[in-house]
Design an enzyme around this catalytic site. Structure first.
Site, PDB file in Angstrom:
ATOM      1  CG  HIS A 182      -2.799   5.761   1.551  1.00  0.00           C
ATOM      2  ND1 HIS A 182      -3.488   4.343   1.008  1.00  0.00           N
ATOM      3  CD2 HIS A 182      -3.165   5.667   2.908  1.00  0.00           C
ATOM      4  CE1 HIS A 182      -4.058   4.133   2.138  1.00  0.00           C
ATOM      5  NE2 HIS A 182      -3.924   4.874   3.273  1.00  0.00           N
ATOM      6  CG  ASP A 215      -6.357   5.806  -2.388  1.00  0.00           C
ATOM      7  OD1 ASP A 215      -6.231   6.648  -1.679  1.00  0.00           O
ATOM      8  OD2 ASP A 215      -5.465   4.807  -2.612  1.00  0.00           O
ATOM      9  CB  CYS A 228      -0.876  -0.112   1.308  1.00  0.00           C
ATOM     10  SG  CYS A 228      -1.886   1.357   1.213  1.00  0.00           S
ATOM     11  CB  CYS A 253      -4.119   4.946  -5.513  1.00  0.00           C
ATOM     12  SG  CYS A 253      -3.819   2.919  -5.137  1.00  0.00           S
ATOM     13  N   GLY A 254      -0.680   4.636  -4.339  1.00  0.00           N
ATOM     14  CA  GLY A 254       0.672   4.531  -4.616  1.00  0.00           C
ATOM     15  C   GLY A 254       0.968   3.337  -5.529  1.00  0.00           C
ATOM     16  CB  THR A 255      -0.259  -0.257  -5.269  1.00  0.00           C
ATOM     17  OG1 THR A 255      -1.557  -0.127  -4.842  1.00  0.00           O
ATOM     18  CG2 THR A 255       0.663  -0.564  -4.105  1.00  0.00           C
TER      19      THR A 255
END
Ligand code: PYC
Length: 314
Positions: free
Chosen positions: A92, A236, A90, A240-242
């Site tokens: 964030h 989100d 994840c 969204c980092g991913t």
């Protein structure tokens, strides 16, 4: 057996909350993080619900259980979870964990490693709030996949891994604005169900449980805006980092982003991540930079007399 007092630090990364569990979590052994996630899910799932579900949490809350790492030179191990289950990585949340550990004085400026169930990531802290993640290897599995959503239309998108599985759609005909989140949720939830029903999967048959709609930015200097639906039907608030990692993998695969070139990803609420690609042994390792803030430090209490002590579960 779980302690009845849980020490947590709440953070938010671009508006998306992470509840970081520092102490009071279940005993999961000392094995690989993926094995510990299995023990968490199979034997202590009610702890997940107690931490992130109502009445203490909400559908949008992501939890992060901080654990001893296997490699003693890593800063910590971490397992991420949400209102319905567990996440591989994840982005964030990783930024939130790094800021929480810095708040506690456990890490300082510089680069540290965090072990996750899908691999080790590096976090570089640049002051108390700004974190750059070197994420796990990310890749596009399939391009221009058609999926028909009953009652809506046929969409074409890419299947990509960024630490979780994503279906990324550019041509969706929707306007990416907060005022439209109900419609955007309906479209993305329909897409997720249709992907599953039509047998479209990630590697090893994994469910594609994150859906990302991509569109033009609103912020000056941003490259695009997204709307990301998470597995438990919450969207989100961060970029969204991913999901941004999956986007980076697709951009590199299409020859639209060179190594080191900065991509500014805006979220549906107008928060921003800066991203770029590192190419390591020919593979894309996205780099994501964002900011998080501590919003609370508290003790959760699991009162045995409380009928909702373990959260309201569907
Ligand atoms: O930032 O990777 C992320 C993420 C996944 C789900 C919610 N946020």
């Amino acid at each position: 057996m779980t302690n009845n007092k849980i020490h947590v630090i709440d953070t938010h990364t671009g508006g998306e909350p992470t509840r970081v569990v520092i102490a009071g979590g279940p005993e999961l052994g000392t094995g690989p993080l993926a094995e510990r996630l299995g023990i968490f899910r199979d034997r202590h799932d009610r702890f997940r619900s107690a931490v992130v579900n109502e009445p203490r949490g909400s559908d949008v809350m992501v939890g992060a259980l901080v654990l001893e790492p296997i490699d003693p030179t890593a800063a910590a191990g971490v397992i991420f979870f949400n209102n319905v289950g567990y996440l591989g990585m994840c982005g964030h949340g990783t930024i939130g964990v790094a800021v929480a550990l810095a708040h506690l004085g456990r890490i300082g400026d510089g680069t540290h490693r965090l072990e996750t169930p899908v691999g080790t990531v590096a976090v570089t802290l640049d002051g108390p709030n700004t974190v750059t993640i070197d994420n796990v290897e990310s890749y596009r599995l399939a391009k221009d996949v058609s999926v028909e959503v009953p009652g809506l239309r046929t969409y074409v998108g890419d299947v990509a891994w960024g630490g979780n599985w994503f279906f990324l759609v550019h041509e969706h005909g929707e306007t990416l604005r907060v005022a439209n989140v109900e419609r955007l949720t309906e479209v993305t939830w329909g897409l997720r169900q249709a992907l599953w029903a039509q047998g479209i999967r990630g590697t090893g048959g994994a469910e594609i449980d994150h859906i990302e709609l991509i569109g033009p930015p609103s912020l000056p200097g941003a490259d695009s805006k997204n709307f990301v639906l998470c597995p438990g039907r919450a969207y989100d608030r961060s970029p969204c980092g991913t999901g941004t990692s999956a986007t980076i993998a697709c951009l590199v695969a299409d020859g639209r982003l060179a190594e080191g070139q900065v991509w500014r990803q805006e979220s549906i609420i107008g928060s921003l991540f800066e991203a770029s690609a590192r190419i390591v042994a020919g593979r894309v390792r996205p780099r994501i930079r964002g900011t998080a803030y501590v919003s609370a430090e508290s003790t959760l209490i699991l009162d045995p007399a409380d009928p909702f002590a373990w959260g309201i579960r569907p």
